[in-house]
Motif scaffolding. Sequence first.
Motif, PDB file in Angstrom:
ATOM      1  N   GLU A   1       1.083  -1.620  -0.111  1.00  0.00           N
ATOM      2  CA  GLU A   1      -0.243  -0.489  -0.022  1.00  0.00           C
ATOM      3  C   GLU A   1       1.050   1.477   0.069  1.00  0.00           C
ATOM      4  O   GLU A   1       0.462   2.578  -0.645  1.00  0.00           O
ATOM      5  N   GLN A   2       1.799   1.311   1.119  1.00  0.00           N
ATOM      6  CA  GLN A   2       3.074   2.747   0.805  1.00  0.00           C
ATOM      7  C   GLN A   2       4.220   2.151   1.324  1.00  0.00           C
ATOM      8  O   GLN A   2       4.995   1.228   1.672  1.00  0.00           O
TER       9      GLN A   2
ATOM     10  N   THR B   1       7.214  -0.051   5.496  1.00  0.00           N
ATOM     11  CA  THR B   1       5.777  -0.616   4.136  1.00  0.00           C
ATOM     12  C   THR B   1       4.947  -0.394   5.300  1.00  0.00           C
ATOM     13  O   THR B   1       4.598  -0.839   6.477  1.00  0.00           O
TER      14      THR B   1
ATOM     15  N   LYS C   1       1.737  -2.016   9.128  1.00  0.00           N
ATOM     16  CA  LYS C   1       2.729  -1.259   8.864  1.00  0.00           C
ATOM     17  C   LYS C   1       3.650  -2.243   9.176  1.00  0.00           C
ATOM     18  O   LYS C   1       4.222  -2.412  10.893  1.00  0.00           O
TER      19      LYS C   1
ATOM     20  N   SER D   1       8.129   4.235   2.418  1.00  0.00           N
ATOM     21  CA  SER D   1       8.158   5.071   2.457  1.00  0.00           C
ATOM     22  C   SER D   1       9.569   5.099   3.411  1.00  0.00           C
ATOM     23  O   SER D   1       9.919   4.123   4.378  1.00  0.00           O
TER      24      SER D   1
ATOM     25  N   THR E   1      10.950   4.732  -3.288  1.00  0.00           N
ATOM     26  CA  THR E   1      11.138   5.544  -2.711  1.00  0.00           C
ATOM     27  C   THR E   1      12.174   6.290  -2.536  1.00  0.00           C
ATOM     28  O   THR E   1      12.663   5.781  -2.753  1.00  0.00           O
TER      29      THR E   1
END
Length: 268
Positions: free
Chosen positions: A28-29, A45, A84, A31, A123
């Motif tokens: 999903e993400q 992540t 997360k 950084s 990223t």
Amino acid sequence: NMLAFFMMSLIFIAMVQTHNNLKDIALEQMSAEGGFAGSDYLVTTVLKNTSDQPRFNLECSLRRRRPKSLYENVHPLLPRSFLKLRASYEANRRGRYVLKDVRVSAVFPLGLFRAWILLPGETIVFVYPKPQGSHLLSRSHAEDDHDVGLHALKGGDDFYGHRRFEAGDTPSHIDWRARARGRPLLIKEFNQGSPSPRILDWYALKHLDTEARLSQLALWVQEASSSREVFALRLPHQMISASTGFAHTQRCLEALAVFDGDAHAQAS
């Protein structure tokens, strides 16, 4: 024979379950938080479970990079939810690095097998110069030919600089002109007789080589930021105007991280 058959069946089931434990997982993400050379940087992540079944014992790491530490890898990824995961990595040479793809792995349910999948992602991480040096942080002023842009330190006789808007700040102190130009909410600060902003000056360290200068400036940035002072950073062909706060500190450290010593050798 029956025991051997049972054990083989158990091994086969464990293999299938370990593989199925990674199904329907998406990235999903992704950084990263910068770090100083010789220390670590942190990658976060966020995984998404698109199935109606929980996933267990997940670990997440960068592709082709071995993490120093893994955090929060014992929590299950619940159905239709997010998890997360964090991992730290060794920060070597300063610079700007592109991090690509993550490796999600698991040994669930019996720990006999490790299954893994690669999920595409990207990223950026900045590795800052190692903050070190023997020079004390002092104030400098516009007195030589390299002071182009220093007028930006003061917008008026009493103007001191900007800082990020915080809850409770008076709306009348917001720089609405900067906001109209698309910048975030900034608060105008006035010196009211305080000393002028600090200038962290590349040219004040002429006796040091490039990397030593960058390390000394990184140390100064840390010290000025810790004491919540308004400061500017002057590099060859770049002037970061006086401000304060986390975003300003990050901008200065990133400028030091990507500084090209060869391109600016003649400016030293």
